[in-house]
Design an enzyme around this catalytic site. Sequence first.
Site, short mmCIF file in Angstrom:
data_model
loop_
_atom_site.label_atom_id
_atom_site.label_comp_id
_atom_site.label_asym_id
_atom_site.label_seq_id
_atom_site.Cartn_x
_atom_site.Cartn_y
_atom_site.Cartn_z
N THR A 131 -12.78 13.24 14.39
CA THR A 131 -11.70 13.46 13.42
C THR A 131 -12.27 13.50 12.01
OG1 THR A 131 -10.16 12.31 14.87
CG2 THR A 131 -9.49 12.59 12.58
N ASP A 144 -17.16 2.00 15.06
CA ASP A 144 -17.69 3.14 15.81
C ASP A 144 -19.00 3.63 15.22
OD1 ASP A 144 -16.24 3.89 13.52
OD2 ASP A 144 -15.72 5.86 14.34
N GLY A 156 -9.84 4.90 19.22
CA GLY A 156 -10.11 5.76 18.08
C GLY A 156 -8.86 6.21 17.36
N ASN A 157 -9.04 7.13 16.43
CA ASN A 157 -7.92 7.60 15.62
C ASN A 157 -6.95 8.47 16.40
OD1 ASN A 157 -8.67 6.53 12.97
ND2 ASN A 157 -10.43 7.88 13.14
N GLY A 162 -16.79 1.02 9.74
CA GLY A 162 -16.16 1.36 11.02
C GLY A 162 -17.04 0.93 12.17
N LYS A 192 -10.49 5.56 24.68
CA LYS A 192 -11.39 5.76 25.81
C LYS A 192 -11.68 4.41 26.48
CE LYS A 192 -14.32 8.09 23.24
NZ LYS A 192 -15.51 8.84 22.78
#
Length: 246
Positions: A119, A96, A8-9, A94, A13
């Site tokens: 975020t 995600d 991620g940003n 994205g 994980k």
Amino acid sequence: MNLIIDIGNSRIKVAVVDGSEQVEIFVFEQLEKSDLQRVASLYPAVDKAIVASTAQPTALVAEWLREMGLYVVEMSGSTPVPLRNGYLTPETLGVDRLAAAVGASQIVEGDCLIVDFGTAITIDLVVDGEFRGGNISPGMRTRFRALHDYTSRLPECEATDEVLPIGRTTSQAIEQGVMQGITYEIEGYIDAFLSNNVKLSIIFTGGDAKCFVKRIKNAIFAKCDLVVCGLNTILEYNARIKEQNI
């Protein structure tokens, strides 16, 4: 067992998943090959992996995983998923967001609105088994930081459980302005979409979701990590496709 790497940003994980159960999630600021080897040594039954990123290329991490002898999927806009994608620019979507939509489809039946508090705050819609798209706005911590960083005198504040109609101090004004602002924003989306679809399920996920569960009614708090859940489903989906084509 599967290894799910979500880059991620702000953090990385690495989740170990057994079937549909998230066994353990490791969090890293930077990821090294030795970190993956250590996780694999703790769970020697891991034989498949998926790596997804919103922040950096996935090729190096995928190479490390393949060197460890794992079947690997690099998540991208062209990766097959068990959900139709109605986004007009899938190459810019994205991963995600798409993974969270797939994850949501595993825990609720029918149409759903997924709100991911990270975020950035993403609000995405799934209707009739199709990802329809959504909207993106600054996340809670991003808003707090922006008020502090781009002004000369405003303090940097944090989340609060206190709910006030207006702030009576500058700190209260910032806290309520950010948190109630997000609350009204999300409630507006929920009201608008529910007016068109009374059977719509509302799902909250992401690191800051817990700060808004009590503030916003009619939402399901995803106890599992929806992105991890979705990536695991996508990994299994692609593994089955490969087996069928052999």
